[in-house]
Design a protein around this motif. Structure first.
Motif, short mmCIF file in Angstrom:
data_model
loop_
_atom_site.label_atom_id
_atom_site.label_comp_id
_atom_site.label_asym_id
_atom_site.label_seq_id
_atom_site.Cartn_x
_atom_site.Cartn_y
_atom_site.Cartn_z
N SER A 113 0.82 -1.21 0.00
CA SER A 113 0.00 0.00 0.00
C SER A 113 0.86 1.27 0.00
O SER A 113 0.50 2.26 -0.60
CB SER A 113 -0.99 0.00 1.17
OG SER A 113 -0.35 -0.30 2.36
N ILE A 166 -7.26 7.37 -0.36
CA ILE A 166 -6.19 6.37 -0.42
C ILE A 166 -5.25 6.58 0.78
O ILE A 166 -4.86 5.62 1.45
CB ILE A 166 -5.41 6.45 -1.76
CG1 ILE A 166 -6.28 5.92 -2.90
CG2 ILE A 166 -4.11 5.65 -1.69
CD1 ILE A 166 -5.76 6.23 -4.29
N SER A 204 -7.01 5.24 3.84
CA SER A 204 -7.09 3.77 3.90
C SER A 204 -5.71 3.19 4.19
O SER A 204 -5.57 2.22 4.92
CB SER A 204 -7.65 3.21 2.60
OG SER A 204 -6.83 3.57 1.52
N TYR A 205 -4.66 3.85 3.65
CA TYR A 205 -3.29 3.41 3.93
C TYR A 205 -3.01 3.49 5.43
O TYR A 205 -2.38 2.61 6.01
CB TYR A 205 -2.31 4.28 3.15
CG TYR A 205 -0.86 4.06 3.51
CD1 TYR A 205 -0.28 2.81 3.36
CD2 TYR A 205 -0.08 5.09 4.01
CE1 TYR A 205 1.04 2.59 3.69
CE2 TYR A 205 1.25 4.89 4.34
CZ TYR A 205 1.81 3.63 4.18
OH TYR A 205 3.11 3.42 4.52
N THR A 208 -3.58 -1.29 7.49
CA THR A 208 -2.60 -2.17 8.14
C THR A 208 -2.92 -2.37 9.63
O THR A 208 -2.97 -3.51 10.08
CB THR A 208 -1.16 -1.64 7.96
OG1 THR A 208 -1.07 -0.93 6.75
CG2 THR A 208 -0.15 -2.75 7.96
#
Length: 314
Positions: free
Chosen positions: A254, A274, A277-278, A282
């Motif tokens: 990612s 993005i 979400s990154y 994790t």
């Protein structure tokens, strides 16, 4: 004598990411709140069982506990503040608040890269040098490695953040919903070539050596596993590192996906999502991956749940 051009001393920033769409903001709020609670629950469970279960008192689970603690701190550094800002009218964050958020999230992100490399080294010693494993990976070394991981991550982040914040700012509206260093640098009036250089060096230091260490560790691990005669033995040995490998692929995958995208001058909605979400995927996936891919964690988790939920009912 500083030239007072059209910049003023900034005391607060406005985080206006996604503020053009009310519906999207509400959906984001609900999603982030749920994900944050799952992250807190999953990672706390991992920390608790690795402390309570004597079978998990090994270097591997000591580092895994560090990773879980790191993920809790990382998401706590920006999600609660973000939830408040998304729902507030003013959407402001103080200069100090922004600085803290940046130091902490950058520092923890850097620390995670290094920690994943330390965990790969631990798996390498365990599989390629099993007889000396307890001697090499003793408590003192593990504590030192963990401490240096955190120190290095925060030193790198501190340099980047301080250099970003001493620039004169021409505005205080950040096109993001967190204090992200690149979004902040877009507001500076002066020359940011030094900042870009430092960020590039920082990213290089944090990404390349750890990635190389992980890569070579796994080359040695795989070549050792392939020499094991029984397929059952191969499977058993590989199962101790499959969870770590999955986390590494997810984390670096990612990260690379985020950095390799073509950069546009204006930050658009998809970039912001993005980035979010990154930051969330994790920490959300780590406990799930370790609970599914790792037998010892799975057993300890079941024991913990049965003991705490079942006996409460009796």
């Amino acid at each position: 004598n500083m030239n007072k051009g059209n910049y003023t001393a900034v005391t607060e920033f406005f985080l206006v990411g996604l503020s053009h769409s009310q519906g999207l903001q509400f959906a984001l709020y609900v999603l982030c709140l749920v994900m944050y609670l799952v992250i807190l629950l999953g990672n706390s469970m991992l920390i608790i069982i690795s402390i309570l279960d004597p079978r998990l008192h090994t270097p591997m689970y000591f580092f895994l506990g560090n990773l879980s603690f790191l993920d809790i701190c990382y998401t706590s550094s920006f999600i609660p503040e973000m939830l408040i800002i998304v729902m507030s009218e003013r959407k402001s964050i103080s200069f100090l608040g922004c600085a803290l958020q940046m130091v902490i999230s950058l520092g923890l992100g850097s620390t995670e890269c290094i920690l994943l490399a330390v965990m790969a080294y631990d798996r390498y010693v365990a599989i390629c040098n099993p007889l000396k494993y307890t001697i090499i990976m003793n408590k003192g070394l593990c504590a030192q490695m963990a401490a240096w991981t955190w120190i290095a991550g925060f030193l790198i982040s501190l340099v980047q953040t301080v250099l970003a914040l001493i620039n004169p700012f021409c505005g205080n509206i950040i096109e993001h919903f967190v204090c992200e260093i690149l979004a902040l640098l877009k507001l500076t009036c002066g020359d940011i070539s030094l900042n870009v250089l430092i960020i590039t060096i920082g990213s290089f230091v944090v990404l390349i050596p750890p990635l190389l260490l992980i890569f070579f560790s796994y080359i040695f691990i795989i070549s050792t596993i392939l020499r094991i005669n029984s397929s059952e033995g191969r499977k058993k040995t590989f199962s101790t590192c499959s969870a770590h490998l999955t986390v590494v692929i997810l984390f670096y995958g990612s990260a690379l996906f985020m950095y390799m995208k073509p950069k546009s001058k204006d930050i658009n909605t998809s970039d912001q999502l993005i980035a979010l979400s990154y930051g969330v995927i994790t920490p959300l996936m780590n406990p799930i991956i370790y609970s599914l891919r790792n037998k010892e964690v799975k057993d300890a988790m079941q024991k913990f749940l049965i003991r705490n939920l079942y006996f409460k009912k009796i």
